[in-house]
Design a protein around this motif. Structure first.
Motif, PDB file in Angstrom:
ATOM      1  N   LEU A  52      -6.964  -7.092   8.135  1.00 21.91           N
ATOM      2  CA  LEU A  52      -6.080  -6.746   7.012  1.00 21.91           C
ATOM      3  C   LEU A  52      -5.617  -7.938   6.161  1.00 21.91           C
ATOM      4  N   PRO A  53      -5.164  -9.041   6.780  1.00 24.69           N
ATOM      5  CA  PRO A  53      -4.723 -10.170   5.948  1.00 24.69           C
ATOM      6  C   PRO A  53      -5.859 -10.694   5.075  1.00 24.69           C
ATOM      7  N   LEU A  54      -7.071 -10.740   5.646  1.00 26.48           N
ATOM      8  CA  LEU A  54      -8.225 -11.195   4.858  1.00 26.48           C
ATOM      9  C   LEU A  54      -8.483 -10.230   3.710  1.00 26.48           C
ATOM     10  N   PHE A  55      -8.416  -8.935   4.025  1.00 26.08           N
ATOM     11  CA  PHE A  55      -8.648  -7.935   2.987  1.00 26.08           C
ATOM     12  C   PHE A  55      -7.608  -8.061   1.882  1.00 26.08           C
ATOM     13  N   TYR A  56      -6.346  -8.171   2.302  1.00 30.35           N
ATOM     14  CA  TYR A  56      -5.280  -8.232   1.310  1.00 30.35           C
ATOM     15  C   TYR A  56      -5.463  -9.432   0.376  1.00 30.35           C
ATOM     16  N   LYS A  57      -5.827 -10.563   0.982  1.00 28.03           N
ATOM     17  CA  LYS A  57      -5.966 -11.783   0.197  1.00 28.03           C
ATOM     18  C   LYS A  57      -7.009 -11.580  -0.916  1.00 28.03           C
ATOM     19  N   GLU A  58      -8.134 -11.010  -0.512  1.00 29.22           N
ATOM     20  CA  GLU A  58      -9.220 -10.791  -1.467  1.00 29.22           C
ATOM     21  C   GLU A  58      -8.825  -9.733  -2.509  1.00 29.22           C
ATOM     22  N   ALA A  59      -8.241  -8.624  -2.050  1.00 33.10           N
ATOM     23  CA  ALA A  59      -7.872  -7.543  -2.972  1.00 33.10           C
ATOM     24  C   ALA A  59      -6.824  -8.029  -3.971  1.00 33.10           C
ATOM     25  N   ALA A  60      -5.835  -8.789  -3.483  1.00 28.18           N
ATOM     26  CA  ALA A  60      -4.776  -9.279  -4.365  1.00 28.18           C
ATOM     27  C   ALA A  60      -5.362 -10.242  -5.395  1.00 28.18           C
ATOM     28  N   ARG A  61      -6.313 -11.053  -4.939  1.00 25.01           N
ATOM     29  CA  ARG A  61      -6.953 -11.995  -5.868  1.00 25.01           C
ATOM     30  C   ARG A  61      -7.634 -11.224  -7.008  1.00 25.01           C
ATOM     31  N   VAL A  62      -8.353 -10.163  -6.629  1.00 22.60           N
ATOM     32  CA  VAL A  62      -9.067  -9.378  -7.645  1.00 22.60           C
ATOM     33  C   VAL A  62      -8.078  -8.688  -8.582  1.00 22.60           C
ATOM     34  N   LEU A  63      -7.015  -8.101  -8.009  1.00 20.64           N
ATOM     35  CA  LEU A  63      -6.019  -7.424  -8.852  1.00 20.64           C
ATOM     36  C   LEU A  63      -5.376  -8.417  -9.818  1.00 20.64           C
TER      37      LEU A  63
END
Ligand code: UDP
Ligand code: MG
Length: 317
Positions: free
Chosen positions: A22-33
């Motif tokens: 999850l932390p890895l996913f969040y980091k990437e998703a937040a970057r894209v957003l």
């Protein structure tokens, strides 16, 4: 349905035991957003995490992420209800103008979202679907997957495309159509093509899971396919009926043959025992198969009439 402060894009993410991911996913998703704020036509986003009754600390991680970033919302189930239930809960909750379904394991790269957004904003499509290549998959798995889609499309008259996953961006209208199918036995791979609309397909390379392990065993996938077939087609019942009819015809033929043989030759001293047993076993096998098929549909009808909720929410924010 115009709502003023709708985010442009909602990311809907079903998660089961994804604590390390999850932390890895969040980091990437937040970057894209974040990056989408500087598009020529700026876009905002929200992330809906659905904890599908995880046994690890997935829910705790979600709480922390949501506390730190107001774009992150989460739903936590009282137990594991399966990915289909998780996706449904997320789709129901999503407020965005466009909604993206994706896995938490980064096998569905969030980096593709801006490209999908540009495509869907043209207004020509209701859904931007993705086709993944099967690079790196076990050959046996690929073989079964390929043939499964072929059989499925034949049986259901709905075109299911090999490699078409859940990773897709949809308009609100499309999502509402998907949610309006209220069956308990949800099978998204069938629901998406069933609702229709216009889909643009884009390809992407298979990515290895970044952390954690896959939740699908081979047996699990097999049962899932069976679910899909029975959920979208009643043709298996026809197969059972046709088999029954063929065997009935066969037995009539045999009876006539034996009577005529008796009349002409006079005796009927066939060395019968072994062949008789074979026929009896074969026919009872077919009967069991047919009863089993019938049972599958009956079981489906049983879960539908009970009208239980698809999932139970324990915590939400
Ligand atoms: N998942 C879920 N509930 C389950 C099993 C899986 O919500 O009962 C989620 C999982 O956390 C992941 C996605 O569904 O985000 C896909 O699961 P996985 O990566 O294990 O499947 P695969 O990519 O191997 O098809
Ligand atoms: Mg995965």
């Amino acid at each position: 349905m115009a709502q003023e402060n709708r985010p442009t894009v909602s990311l809907v993410v079903p998660c089961y035991n994804e604590e390390p991911m999850l932390p890895l996913f969040y980091k990437e998703a937040a970057r894209v957003l974040d990056s989408m704020a500087s598009l020529p036509e700026p876009a905002t986003g929200e992330i809906i995490l659905v904890d599908d009754g995880s046994k690890d600390n997935t829910c705790k991680v979600m709480r922390e992420l949501s506390a730190a970033d107001s774009r992150v919302h989460y739903i936590s189930f009282s137990r594991n209800f399966g990915k289909e239930a998780g996706m449904l809960a997320g789709l129901r909750e999503a407020q965005g103008e466009y909604i993206v379904l994706l896995d938490a394991d980064l096998q569905h790269p969030p980096a593709m979202i801006p490209e999908m957004l540009a495509d869907i904003r043209t207004g020509e499509y209701d859904c931007i679907g993705t086709l993944r290549t099967r690079k790196g998959d076990a050959p046996l798995r690929t073989f079964f997957a390929r043939n499964f889609y072929k059989v499925m499309s034949k049986l259901t008259n709905i075109e299911m495309i090999d490699g078409a996953g859940d990773f897709r961006m949809m308009t609100r209208q499309y999502v509402e159509a998907c949610i309006s199918l209220n069956e308990r036995n949800r099978f998204s791979k069938g629901i998406f093509p069933w609702v229709g609309f216009k889909t643009k397909w884009i390809k992407f390379e298979n990515v290895e899971r970044a952390a954690g392990i896959t939740k699908w065993s081979f047996w699990g996938l097999f049962l899932y396919s069976l679910d899909g077939i029975t959920a979208f087609s009643s043709k298996l019942l026809a197969v059972a009926s046709i088999l029954g009819f063929l065997f009935f015809l066969g037995s009539i033929g045999l009876i006539i043959f034996i009577i005529i043989h008796r009349l002409i030759v006079g005796t009927s001293n066939f060395e019968g025992w072994a062949s008789l047993i074979c026929v009896v076993l074969f026919c009872s096998g077919i009967q069991l198969l047919a009863t089993g098929i019938l049972g599958q549909y009956l079981a489906k009808a049983y879960t539908e009439v009970k009208q239980r909720p698809h999932y139970i929410i324990k915590e939400q924010k």
